[in-house]
Design a protein around this motif. Structure first.
Motif, mmCIF file in Angstrom:
data_model
loop_
_atom_site.group_PDB
_atom_site.id
_atom_site.type_symbol
_atom_site.label_atom_id
_atom_site.label_comp_id
_atom_site.label_asym_id
_atom_site.label_seq_id
_atom_site.Cartn_x
_atom_site.Cartn_y
_atom_site.Cartn_z
ATOM 1 N N UNK A 1 1.398 4.046 3.263
ATOM 2 C CA UNK A 1 0.862 4.637 2.131
ATOM 3 C C UNK A 1 1.111 6.276 1.425
ATOM 4 N N UNK A 2 1.640 7.306 1.826
ATOM 5 C CA UNK A 2 2.596 8.111 0.694
ATOM 6 C C UNK A 2 4.212 8.542 2.247
ATOM 7 N N UNK A 3 5.184 8.215 0.948
ATOM 8 C CA UNK A 3 6.099 7.771 1.882
ATOM 9 C C UNK A 3 6.348 9.403 1.622
ATOM 10 N N UNK A 4 6.745 10.835 0.716
ATOM 11 C CA UNK A 4 6.503 12.295 1.196
ATOM 12 C C UNK A 4 5.626 12.308 1.631
ATOM 13 N N UNK A 5 4.501 12.550 2.152
ATOM 14 C CA UNK A 5 3.414 12.806 2.117
ATOM 15 C C UNK A 5 3.386 12.212 3.537
ATOM 16 N N UNK A 6 3.640 11.729 4.110
ATOM 17 C CA UNK A 6 4.010 11.457 5.252
ATOM 18 C C UNK A 6 5.505 11.036 5.833
ATOM 19 N N UNK A 7 5.797 11.672 5.251
ATOM 20 C CA UNK A 7 7.640 11.768 5.821
ATOM 21 C C UNK A 7 8.091 10.337 6.451
ATOM 22 N N UNK A 8 7.215 8.928 5.334
ATOM 23 C CA UNK A 8 7.969 8.054 6.348
ATOM 24 C C UNK A 8 9.112 7.294 5.277
ATOM 25 N N UNK A 9 9.339 5.756 6.060
ATOM 26 C CA UNK A 9 9.669 4.951 4.706
ATOM 27 C C UNK A 9 9.465 3.540 5.312
ATOM 28 N N UNK B 1 6.616 20.545 4.252
ATOM 29 C CA UNK B 1 5.641 21.273 4.346
ATOM 30 C C UNK B 1 4.589 19.811 4.181
ATOM 31 N N UNK B 2 4.952 19.039 3.162
ATOM 32 C CA UNK B 2 3.973 17.992 3.115
ATOM 33 C C UNK B 2 4.166 17.647 4.118
ATOM 34 N N UNK B 3 4.885 17.288 5.367
ATOM 35 C CA UNK B 3 4.552 16.620 7.140
ATOM 36 C C UNK B 3 3.314 17.347 7.752
ATOM 37 N N UNK B 4 4.489 18.999 7.396
ATOM 38 C CA UNK B 4 3.059 19.840 8.142
ATOM 39 C C UNK B 4 2.117 19.992 7.713
ATOM 40 N N UNK B 5 1.519 19.549 6.312
ATOM 41 C CA UNK B 5 -0.135 19.280 5.808
ATOM 42 C C UNK B 5 -0.035 17.933 6.340
ATOM 43 N N UNK B 6 0.422 17.380 6.460
ATOM 44 C CA UNK B 6 -0.728 15.601 6.992
ATOM 45 C C UNK B 6 -0.328 15.805 7.993
ATOM 46 N N UNK B 7 -0.521 16.348 9.128
ATOM 47 C CA UNK B 7 -0.562 15.871 10.254
ATOM 48 C C UNK B 7 -2.025 16.400 10.924
ATOM 49 N N UNK B 8 -2.828 17.196 10.607
ATOM 50 C CA UNK B 8 -3.889 18.110 10.029
ATOM 51 C C UNK B 8 -5.096 16.866 10.813
ATOM 52 N N UNK B 9 -4.776 15.498 11.152
ATOM 53 C CA UNK B 9 -6.469 15.398 11.802
ATOM 54 C C UNK B 9 -7.352 14.693 10.574
ATOM 55 N N UNK C 1 0.977 -1.256 -0.110
ATOM 56 C CA UNK C 1 -0.201 0.449 -0.276
ATOM 57 C C UNK C 1 0.582 0.795 -0.208
ATOM 58 N N UNK C 2 1.231 1.871 -1.217
ATOM 59 C CA UNK C 2 2.344 3.127 -1.193
ATOM 60 C C UNK C 2 1.760 3.544 -2.427
ATOM 61 N N UNK C 3 1.278 4.449 -2.535
ATOM 62 C CA UNK C 3 0.697 5.519 -3.779
ATOM 63 C C UNK C 3 1.865 6.319 -4.392
ATOM 64 N N UNK C 4 1.897 6.100 -5.482
ATOM 65 C CA UNK C 4 2.775 6.566 -5.993
ATOM 66 C C UNK C 4 2.776 8.274 -6.351
ATOM 67 N N UNK C 5 1.885 8.548 -6.498
ATOM 68 C CA UNK C 5 1.968 9.971 -6.434
ATOM 69 C C UNK C 5 1.906 10.367 -5.413
ATOM 70 N N UNK C 6 2.277 10.235 -4.206
ATOM 71 C CA UNK C 6 1.971 10.625 -2.598
ATOM 72 C C UNK C 6 4.046 10.211 -2.230
ATOM 73 N N UNK C 7 4.491 9.806 -3.208
ATOM 74 C CA UNK C 7 5.517 9.212 -2.439
ATOM 75 C C UNK C 7 6.941 10.249 -3.506
ATOM 76 N N UNK C 8 6.778 11.445 -4.611
ATOM 77 C CA UNK C 8 7.744 11.775 -5.259
ATOM 78 C C UNK C 8 8.581 13.018 -4.121
ATOM 79 N N UNK C 9 10.068 12.347 -5.383
ATOM 80 C CA UNK C 9 11.147 13.063 -4.208
ATOM 81 C C UNK C 9 11.028 14.429 -4.458
ATOM 82 N N UNK C 10 11.321 15.359 -3.157
ATOM 83 C CA UNK C 10 11.013 16.622 -3.086
ATOM 84 C C UNK C 10 11.778 17.418 -4.428
ATOM 85 N N UNK C 11 12.868 16.658 -4.989
ATOM 86 C CA UNK C 11 14.199 17.572 -6.108
ATOM 87 C C UNK C 11 13.265 16.929 -6.985
#
Length: 385
Positions: free
Chosen positions: A328-336, A63-71, A29-39
């Protein structure tokens, strides 16, 4: 049946990360559009004149991590307007897919299923088939690059239809057309509440007729009835997230059981009763694609408590549910995936053997062929042991 309360999290150590990272893992469960490299996002945004909320890779990732922690799931999904905006050409899709594979391999993933919604990538004239073919080309390039470095990874596409749209039949037909050419299954994604899998019943029937397996986002933004509908209307073999199945489990203090089992003073013992949907999911080993950090960020597990220690994943694991761990989304959630496994080990006291169980659960629930699963299973078990 009993379950014990989990120890409080102390945070994963760097040593634990370094132990887990090279071990072979499975990502379902890993979305292509949620895991882009920021660069990469910054470069692609410049090409199409799209304004991003930050102009350096570090600031954009923050920014993505801050946006993702809204609940809330809705706010969590808002960042995808930026990621999909830079994924509207065959060249950009191909690049993002190639880098997706390379990043998974760097994290020790040996089998991955990448889910994405082709209907969201047609703003610059791509047909659905052209989009799928571009992603397939990028995935193939990524696999080849990993193999050149003596690595191993297998990646398949999960074609998603967006729940809020009315293109389910069309997207299901797309998945059927590309089955055997990189596509391994079908999914529905997007807002769960108010957009029942029953709206896609005809598409799911056609997929079943064509023998295309399905996984359904359910039990994230909506509860037990959404899961029931995913099982009935969606014929789901797996549940995307699925954590709110825990709402169909009754947990009460059981002092008598604690006394009988001579529980330690710091150990709470519970009596557990499963409702009909929870019992169906557990007894038939319907796989739960759990994404721990994302679940906290979107509020999927808010009803159980605000911390990871409150997440029902450990209770579900202890009760014998078929659980896998995902990003789920490696960039958006800031995870691996390494980070998620390390975090669970630190929070719930899991040993490597239990983390290995999650990999085997996911592999056996994957849409990979039997021969390939058996070959990977032996490799995974040998490495983790």
């Amino acid at each position: 049946m009993t379950a014990t309360s989990a120890p409080e999290s102390t945070g994963p150590s760097q040593d634990l990360h370094e132990t887990i990272r090279p071990l072979p893992k499975v990502s379902l469960h890993d979305h292509l559009d949620g895991g882009l490299r920021p660069s990469t996002m910054i470069e692609l945004a410049a090409e199409v004149d799209h304004e991003l909320p930050a102009d350096t890779p570090e600031a954009l990732a923050d920014w993505f991590v801050r946006a993702s922690t809204s609940g809330s799931l809705e706010a969590y999904l808002a960042g995808f307007a930026h990621t999909t905006a830079v994924m509207q050409t065959a060249e950009s899709l191909r690049r993002v897919a190639r880098e997706y594979v390379e990043d998974l391999a760097a994290d020790g993933v040996v089998y991955g299923e990448v889910r994405w919604a082709p209907e969201q990538h047609q703003q610059r004239g791509l047909s659905l088939d052209e989009a799928v073919e571009a992603v397939r080309a990028g995935l193939d390039e990524g696999v080849a690059a990993v193999e050149e470095q003596d690595g191993i990874i297998i990646v398949g596409q999960l074609i998603s239809a967006m729940r809020q749209n009315d293109r389910g039949d069309e997207i299901a037909e797309l998945a059927v057309r590309h089955r055997g050419a990189g596509v391994v299954g079908f999914d529905i994604a997007g807002p769960e509440d108010g957009f029942s899998p029953a709206r896609f019943a005809a598409a799911f029937t056609e997929l079943a007729t064509q023998m295309v397996p399905t996984t359904v986002h359910a039990g994230e933004a909506d509860g037990v009835e959404s899961i029931r509908d995913a099982l009935v209307s969606g014929r789901a073999r797996r549940l995307g997230h699925g954590v709110r199945i825990a709402e169909d489990i009754s947990v009460v203090d059981d002092p008598a059981a604690a006394e009988e089992e001579s529980a330690a003073e710091d150990e709470q013992v519970y009596q557990v009763e499963l409702g009909p949907v929870a019992r169906w999911v557990r007894d038939r080993e319907v796989h739960l694609e759990v994404c721990p950090t994302s679940n906290l960020q979107t509020g999927a597990t808010a009803g159980f408590g605000p911390e990871l220690a409150d997440h029902p994943v450990d209770m579900l694991h202890q009760l014998g549910f078929n659980v896998g761990i995902n990003t789920d989304n490696r960039l958006v959630s800031g995870v691996t995936l390494t980070g998620e496994l390390a975090l669970l080990a630190s929070t719930f006291g899991y040993e490597l053997a239990e983390l290995a169980d999650f990999q085997i659960n996911a592999l056996e629930a994957s849409f990979l062929g039997l021969d390939e699963r058996e070959a990977l299973s032996g490799m995974i078990l040998e490495a983790w042991q």
